[in-house]
Design a protein around this motif. Structure first.
Motif, short mmCIF file in Angstrom:
data_model
loop_
_atom_site.label_atom_id
_atom_site.label_comp_id
_atom_site.label_asym_id
_atom_site.label_seq_id
_atom_site.Cartn_x
_atom_site.Cartn_y
_atom_site.Cartn_z
N PRO A 273 1.01 -0.87 -0.20
CA PRO A 273 0.25 0.31 0.05
C PRO A 273 0.77 1.26 0.20
O PRO A 273 1.88 1.74 0.21
N ALA A 274 1.19 2.20 -1.16
CA ALA A 274 1.24 3.33 -1.10
C ALA A 274 0.10 4.49 -0.75
O ALA A 274 -0.85 4.45 -2.03
N GLY A 275 0.03 5.98 -0.45
CA GLY A 275 -0.80 6.94 -1.00
C GLY A 275 -2.25 6.35 0.46
O GLY A 275 -2.64 5.00 -0.07
N LEU A 276 -3.24 7.12 1.15
CA LEU A 276 -4.65 7.12 1.53
C LEU A 276 -4.75 8.53 2.30
O LEU A 276 -4.57 9.39 1.93
N ALA A 277 -6.29 8.53 1.29
CA ALA A 277 -7.35 9.33 1.15
C ALA A 277 -8.54 9.00 1.28
O ALA A 277 -8.82 7.98 0.94
N PHE A 278 -9.08 9.53 2.82
CA PHE A 278 -10.79 9.67 2.42
C PHE A 278 -11.53 10.37 1.10
O PHE A 278 -11.22 11.75 0.94
N TYR A 279 -12.56 9.65 0.77
CA TYR A 279 -13.37 10.42 -0.51
C TYR A 279 -14.78 11.08 -0.32
O TYR A 279 -15.24 11.11 0.96
N VAL A 280 -14.61 13.02 -0.17
CA VAL A 280 -15.58 13.48 0.10
C VAL A 280 -16.11 14.06 -1.36
O VAL A 280 -14.79 14.53 -1.94
N GLY A 281 -16.82 14.30 -1.97
CA GLY A 281 -17.28 14.27 -3.28
C GLY A 281 -18.48 14.24 -4.06
O GLY A 281 -19.56 13.47 -3.58
N ASP A 282 -18.33 14.46 -5.36
CA ASP A 282 -19.83 14.17 -5.93
C ASP A 282 -19.60 12.78 -6.65
O ASP A 282 -20.74 12.73 -7.76
N ASP A 283 -18.08 13.10 -7.06
CA ASP A 283 -18.30 12.60 -8.65
C ASP A 283 -18.36 10.87 -7.88
O ASP A 283 -18.86 9.77 -9.79
N ALA A 325 -5.18 11.48 -3.89
CA ALA A 325 -4.78 12.12 -3.11
C ALA A 325 -6.97 12.76 -3.86
O ALA A 325 -7.47 12.36 -5.33
N VAL A 326 -7.74 13.12 -3.03
CA VAL A 326 -8.96 13.97 -3.01
C VAL A 326 -8.85 15.42 -3.26
O VAL A 326 -8.48 15.88 -2.26
N ASP A 327 -8.78 16.28 -3.99
CA ASP A 327 -9.00 17.91 -3.77
C ASP A 327 -10.60 18.23 -2.76
O ASP A 327 -11.17 17.29 -3.34
N ARG A 328 -10.34 19.80 -3.41
CA ARG A 328 -11.68 20.23 -2.41
C ARG A 328 -13.03 20.04 -3.27
O ARG A 328 -14.12 20.49 -3.29
N ALA A 329 -12.78 19.59 -4.75
CA ALA A 329 -14.03 19.39 -5.89
C ALA A 329 -13.96 17.86 -5.71
O ALA A 329 -15.38 18.08 -6.40
N GLY A 330 -13.83 16.95 -4.93
CA GLY A 330 -13.87 16.20 -4.89
C GLY A 330 -13.96 15.27 -6.49
O GLY A 330 -13.88 14.06 -6.47
#
Length: 349
Positions: A273-283, A325-330
């Motif tokens: 595993p490499a990289g970890l992000a929680f998803y927030v957004g609408d896509d 990664a997840v940006d502010r726009a999702g």
């Protein structure tokens, strides 16, 4: 729809097969030499590090390589590592980054993002002693606005259990690099900075929407782990692991030593595993609140329930995914671990 049925105990996720039925397509935005980490900024731009020693700033599909990046030791697993925007980046322009110095030390530094360059670079924390590979170096800012930093065992496993050695630890620091108030230990500067110990090589560190901190780390020969990080706990490396030594010599499993914190999930065969992000957004509405994990050896992307109880999906992308990664726009971004590695945006089908 994704099933949220979860087991009542930690299970081995490594034997579950990956799917080529992708709910997204990969849109290649740029090609970079061994990209290592992604940091979305508040205004939609991205910072991307490369292991040989560059930091790129992307505005849409246009990227520039920033000037004044410190010299790094680019060898094996070492080089320029993580990058993260300060919580007050919109006002301060401050970014944090980690790298392995020419003297083999893991370094945490801070700078201002100027016009095409890093300005006012400060060294905030330097690992003493240094080491070999497996540097860790992942940065996460908590809801408390403190800085959390993972430090690998530097390929010297026994040091992860040495209380005054930063190897194999997750540290909690002030934004200025000092031991943060309220940490569970006291004593030397290293001990006072320690949040948890007994880690091997944590290459994922992220806060969930509920404020809890999660990390994953690569196991040896088997036994990649996903861990809920609780202050003061010891996660057992190298005394316990669900994997074996590279020589084939067994290591006691976690269930033999209940005094050590056990993983929520584990993978054998490994996914690296490499990289970890929680998803927030609408896509991708089915993904909200869940974890996205890149897989190097697993060559894909893994979706894990936000409470760490199950692997919900695993997609075979046929490339080594170094970070997600997840940006502010999702929007979801990932990078490929390759000398001609792609920076990709995930577009829903």
């Amino acid at each position: 729809m994704i099933s949220l049925t979860v087991p009542a105990w930690a299970e081995n996720m490594g034997e579950r097969s990956a799917s080529r039925d992708l709910p997204f397509r990969l849109e290649r935005v740029a090609t970079l030499d061994l990209p290592w980490a992604i940091a979305p900024l508040h205004d939609g731009r991205l910072l991307v590090t490369t292991k040989p020693g560059e930091i790129w700033l992307f505005d849409g599909e246009t990227g520039v390589s920033l000037r004044n990046v410190p010299e790094v030791q680019f060898s094996g697993q070492n080089g320029l590592l993580d990058v993260a925007a300060a919580p007050d980046f919109a006002q301060s322009g401050a970014v944090y980054f980690t790298y392995v110095s020419p003297q083999n030390a893991l370094v945490l530094a801070r700078a201002r993002l100027g016009d095409g360059a890093l300005e006012g670079i400060e060294t905030l924390w330097r690992q003493t002693p240094g080491g070999r590979g497996q540097p860790g170096g992942i940065i996460a800012f908590g809801p408390d606005r403190m800085l959390y930093l993972s430090v690998g065992d530097r390929m010297q496993p026994d040091t992860a259990q040495e209380s005054d050695n930063p190897r194999g630890k997750i540290l909690r620091l002030t934004p200025g690099g000092e031991p943060a108030p309220g940490n569970p230990f006291s004593g030397s500067a290293t001990r006072a900075a320690t949040w948890t110990e007994g880690h091997r090589n944590p290459y994922g560190l992220a806060f969930a929407p509920d404020g809890r901190l999660w990390s994953h780390e690569m196991g040896p020969r088997g036994g990649d782990e996903l861990n809920l990080i609780t202050p003061g706990l010891n996660y057992g490396w190298p005394e316990v692991s669900n994997g074996d030594n590279y020589t084939g010599w067994p290591i006691p499993d976690h269930d033999t030593r209940p005094e050590f914190a056990a993983p929520s999930l584990w993978w054998t065969p490994v996914i690296a595993p490499a990289g970890l992000a929680f998803y927030v957004g609408d896509d991708f509405p089915d993904w909200r609140g869940h974890m996205l994990i890149g897989a190097l050896r697993g060559q894909g992307l893994v979706l894990v329930a936000g409470d760490g109880s199950d692997q919900l999906a695993r997609w075979d992308l046929r490339m080594r995914v170094r970070d997600v990664a997840v940006d502010r726009a999702g929007q979801v971004w990932l990078i490929e671990d390759s000398g001609s590695g792609g920076l990709y945006r995930l577009v829903p089908r």
